[in-house]
Design an enzyme around this catalytic site. Sequence first.
Site, PDB file in Angstrom:
ATOM      1  N   ASP A 168      -5.529   1.884  -9.359  1.00 21.85           N
ATOM      2  CA  ASP A 168      -5.880   0.528  -8.897  1.00 21.85           C
ATOM      3  C   ASP A 168      -4.790  -0.019  -7.977  1.00 21.85           C
ATOM      4  O   ASP A 168      -3.625  -0.059  -8.336  1.00 21.85           O
ATOM      5  CB  ASP A 168      -6.026  -0.360 -10.144  1.00 21.85           C
ATOM      6  CG  ASP A 168      -6.325  -1.825  -9.836  1.00 21.85           C
ATOM      7  OD1 ASP A 168      -6.691  -2.134  -8.693  1.00 21.85           O
ATOM      8  OD2 ASP A 168      -6.205  -2.649 -10.768  1.00 21.85           O
ATOM      9  N   HIS A 193      -5.134  -7.748 -12.637  1.00 15.41           N
ATOM     10  CA  HIS A 193      -4.621  -6.544 -11.980  1.00 15.41           C
ATOM     11  C   HIS A 193      -3.098  -6.543 -11.987  1.00 15.41           C
ATOM     12  O   HIS A 193      -2.465  -7.540 -11.641  1.00 15.41           O
ATOM     13  CB  HIS A 193      -5.113  -6.472 -10.537  1.00 15.41           C
ATOM     14  CG  HIS A 193      -6.599  -6.386 -10.429  1.00 15.41           C
ATOM     15  ND1 HIS A 193      -7.286  -5.193 -10.452  1.00 15.41           N
ATOM     16  CD2 HIS A 193      -7.538  -7.358 -10.336  1.00 15.41           C
ATOM     17  CE1 HIS A 193      -8.588  -5.438 -10.359  1.00 15.41           C
ATOM     18  NE2 HIS A 193      -8.769  -6.742 -10.282  1.00 15.41           N
TER      19      HIS A 193
END
Lengths: 553, 553
Positions: free
Chosen positions: B193, B366
């Site tokens: 990610d 995130h």
Amino acid sequence: MGVCRIIPLGGLGEVGKNMTVYEADGAIVVVDAGLAFPRDEHLGVDLVLPDFSYLREREHMIRGVVLTHGHEDHVGSLPYLMRECRVPVVAATRLTLGLVKSKLDEHGLLREAELREVSPYDEPFQLGPFRIELVRMAHSIPDAAAVVLETPGGRVVHTGDYKLDHTPVDGQRTDVGKLADLGNRGVDLVLGDSTNAERPGVTQSERVVGEAFRQIFPGRSGRILVSSFASNVHRMQQAVDAGVAAGRKVAFVGRSMRKNSNIARNLGYMDVADDVIMRPHELAELPRNEQLILCTGSQGEPMSALTRIAYDDHPAVSVEAGDTVIISAKPIPGNELRVHDAINRLARSGAEVLHEDNAPVHVSGHGRAEELRTILALLRPRAVMPVHGEFRMLAAHAQLAREGGIPDENIVLAENGTVVELSDGNARIVDRVPAGMTFVDGLGVGDVHDVALRDRRRLSEDGVLIVVATLAGSNGRGALTAPPELIVRGFGEAAEPLLDELRSEADRVLRELLADDVTEIKLLQEHVHDALGGVVYDRTRRRPMILPVLVEV
Amino acid sequence: MGVCRIIPLGGLGEVGKNMTVYEADGAIVVVDAGLAFPRDEHLGVDLVLPDFSYLREREHMIRGVVLTHGHEDHVGSLPYLMRECRVPVVAATRLTLGLVKSKLDEHGLLREAELREVSPYDEPFQLGPFRIELVRMAHSIPDAAAVVLETPGGRVVHTGDYKLDHTPVDGQRTDVGKLADLGNRGVDLVLGDSTNAERPGVTQSERVVGEAFRQIFPGRSGRILVSSFASNVHRMQQAVDAGVAAGRKVAFVGRSMRKNSNIARNLGYMDVADDVIMRPHELAELPRNEQLILCTGSQGEPMSALTRIAYDDHPAVSVEAGDTVIISAKPIPGNELRVHDAINRLARSGAEVLHEDNAPVHVSGHGRAEELRTILALLRPRAVMPVHGEFRMLAAHAQLAREGGIPDENIVLAENGTVVELSDGNARIVDRVPAGMTFVDGLGVGDVHDVALRDRRRLSEDGVLIVVATLAGSNGRGALTAPPELIVRGFGEAAEPLLDELRSEADRVLRELLADDVTEIKLLQEHVHDALGGVVYDRTRRRPMILPVLVEV
């Protein structure tokens, strides 16, 4: 004592198109004449202007326009105003007037008004019943000023955009001494910039950006590009100084960057030696590590220099690995995606892209909460009217005023079109006048309204479907001469079966109506419209604009 | 040792529609099947899917889809994939599967695949040649997992979305022990990610938001509304806990908020006692200071609960002075203006609006740069392929890998459609396959392409102008039976003189051509189109779509 009516025609409940009418004794002075940029829902619109109808109806009362500074949201609608109303005097500081002259020249309006250069160090001047003086304010463009109006209703300070930069690049700091002096003389009403009222603390000095440039530039081996608003003369000056110190020459790229740097240099607001300036097409002759390019496009505008450079579509400038691109601006809300796109494209070319999120390469031109508090403390006004901002910003400014001891009844939360009466030093809302938006679309000013925008929205979502049928009269009754035809645009690859179905549905509806002696074209169109709309929606969940064209022969 | 081909079909160079194909020994496993939301330029489009054509042509090879977590950008296109390709197995953790089941049920696809619940604490399972296990990862939705694939070409860790929250609300932290163990066993390639790779430092724990709620709630005298993504179960749980502790009952408002809270409660991911839940229509019975409303609309979506509340258009909920609205989310780029509009409307109603900019009411799901570094340090992979993000984010992730000691040749900067071959533990780019976008518009999937979008863009900017003329044959030569007619939509209030001019221009062009024996309809249309386009542009600087309709009788 008399009365002054204060009517904001733009800039309240929005960011942009700032404009305020001051009216007393049958005379009007307008402070600022700005424009706004269209939002997403203003499909196809180029510019948004204030609605001038209040002024149009009182054209004979207009004594002049006073401009606080040269940004588009404060001066951009002046040419359009002057096309509709006679404006005897436009008063502004030197640089503001320089920028406005160039704009009026493009519109062929240079001789339509007396362009009066005024300075914060001048004696007050008179426009109608208003005695006016300026106060130097620091902002992201040089020569910004607050406007002090002695009106028959009381003394008003209209701040314009400002921050309290105590170390501005040109040394021209916000004149806190004069503001304090005004406070001592007594201020009845402040119309104050609210843009950053929600943000706590203090906005950093413009000087911070220069320091960042001086740290970044020396270590770079390739081209350096700096993109900012072309009106941010200090930003350009600081970039030029850091570039020259690092042994680079400078090219100005993009129409407004070239124009504004010329104006600023000619008027003495920018100091760049002739021999460090290069023309864009001469760049190829110089090693990349000796180049600094100042360019437009910090908002990702489609046809701007930086966007064209990012998409490798600029005639003179490209970027490659080793180059550094500095986006020295913050995206205006709504422009974020375009700016991100440009950053991605530039990064893909191998350039390092520095922007507000990863380097201290931008500061705002608007003071934050503590600066607004300081201004109110210096001016000690009886009443406050927050201007320049969305509702949430105005509300935050009102809260600061409340905390600063202004009683609730003296805090004027107005909207565009609100009529505020200042009488005997007391400000209160007394009326409303029309104050909407006027759209500029191509050459048209004010001919695009909600209906056209609604149609454009509809067309933009599902396209258009045109049904053409020819009717012939026979024995007094209409008849279809051939099956209806369809023209489809922007709908999608309509499958043949659907088009067939629509054609035969139109055919069926028309034949049935004609058989029932319904021959009025409007009625036939309506039935075809509704029937086809139903089928299309049922099969596709789309609602294209449906236009039946029935031709009688 | 064999070979594994890894092909991202979405999620690279963009935020959204994450989907990666793993292919070996004639078998395919797909990790994630997400969708993206349309951008401004995707006029009228509802959803954006990956282009499935690579999978459609290899349908027989598909062994299954493994989902990392239940967000739309990772699971949203699964129903569309399953409508086009047979998917034997969908494997995911309990909550992810619960959310997906509800989605497949709506599409009538519930019985089309084996829905296999898997857990990070299970033994590995086999799908074709791939031995697969999950690793618990913390994210802004419970039950997120990384996918470890033992492939014939080497061992791959596909992180999915994650952050390194060491104090997650449910105690289910990112399983750093298992990641370290994988590192010890040897990892050949990480697909990681990249969303927050550009941001320095560490993302704050979700727990921080709960602390903010616990500070904010007790002092409030009116209604409290909290708007967040409906999938953010921990956010909802924390709001509920703080609300109940402050003596409030809870209403879930908005379709997805109701649906997801039901699923999460049924599966044991949310703990809300029955007696604290109220239905929206029961709110009127309770004092305002005993109400907590969890609602959808944190992105300012036009038909969402919060937007309807802001515009005073919600059947059950309104806000007034004294109420508090918490927008517990960050606007996705492109949604800023709509969120600002909602904030302004709510502020105008008198509510206090708290959002990311003025209160600590949101954290990202995130991990930032230091977390990405930590993951790479734990896994010690031979190669890294940044995924999930715009190019600038992928590039920043690559830079982190470089700084972490991964040699340049082992950093794979891929795009959608890039074919990466993992062989003997070495990853390299070998090919490209088609991997564009498929638009969902209403019921249509894939029938809207660039041409329709270009037409919609054109129509949206200046509208449409339709010219209707009827031609009659006479002596083998065509003739106009009447002057042409015009239909104009979305153009603006076209002044009569312009319309007259256009009508007579069309008339002139047609008569001249017919006099010259030009009778081919296509040619006549082309001439009318060009002539009218020229006049319109000259007079207005607009370019409406011009559609000549010539009817022969």
